[in-house]
Design a protein around this motif. Structure first.
Motif, short mmCIF file in Angstrom:
data_model
loop_
_atom_site.label_atom_id
_atom_site.label_comp_id
_atom_site.label_asym_id
_atom_site.label_seq_id
_atom_site.Cartn_x
_atom_site.Cartn_y
_atom_site.Cartn_z
N GLU A 66 52.20 -19.01 74.27
CA GLU A 66 52.68 -20.37 73.96
C GLU A 66 51.52 -21.26 73.51
OE1 GLU A 66 54.72 -21.33 77.62
OE2 GLU A 66 56.67 -20.88 76.70
N GLU A 67 50.38 -21.14 74.18
CA GLU A 67 49.22 -21.94 73.81
C GLU A 67 48.79 -21.64 72.37
OE1 GLU A 67 44.50 -22.38 74.99
OE2 GLU A 67 45.87 -21.53 76.46
N GLU B 265 51.40 -22.93 69.80
CA GLU B 265 51.33 -24.38 69.59
C GLU B 265 50.18 -24.74 68.64
OE1 GLU B 265 53.55 -26.74 70.25
OE2 GLU B 265 54.80 -25.13 71.05
#
Length: 140
Positions: A35-36, A39
């Motif tokens: 997810e990091e 993003e």
């Protein structure tokens, strides 16, 4: 070195341990890493920063292959299976079906997306999981 070999070397060097896919904490940790990176990739794409977009795309690959390593998945085998399945999207004449370009537009999908033909077959990823790999080795 293959991407898997690179990630194994990285994990060995930095002391990253194997993980258990059945452990929710382990799954959530790997998800948080992805997810990091996603993003960062998303931000770069929105802002039009090609260098950072490439960085994010590569980082997501690193996380993907690293996840495969810690869970014991055969990522190269799975990639070949994915490739074979994707190539089966060609129609009976060996042509791709491109949404809204050479076939009717399906409004639920992006224009230009490659669609599945009647020749398409789903990939069988189960054969690349640790339990399946162990069963294959027992046959030899």
């Amino acid at each position: 070195m293959t991407p898997t070999q690179q990630l194994r070397k990285f994990h060995e060097t930095f002391g990253v341990d194997k993980m258990d896919f059945n452990n929710k904490e382990h799954r959530m940790f790997r998800l948080a890493l992805m997810e990091e990176e996603f993003e960062e990739f998303k931000k770069a794409m929105i802002e039009g920063d090609e260098v950072l977009a490439l960085d994010g795309a590569v980082d997501m690959n690193v996380i993907s292959y690293g996840t495969g390593d810690v869970f014991g998945w055969d990522m190269e085998g799975a990639m070949y299976e994915c490739y074979a399945s994707n190539m089966s999207k060609l129609d009976e004449n060996g042509e791709p079906l491109i949404n809204g370009v050479n076939c009717p537009l399906d409004e639920t999908r992006p224009k230009g997306k490659i669609l599945k033909s009647t020749q398409f077959f789903e990939p069988d990823f189960s054969q690349f999981l640790p339990d399946s790999l162990g069963e294959c080795l027992k046959e030899f």
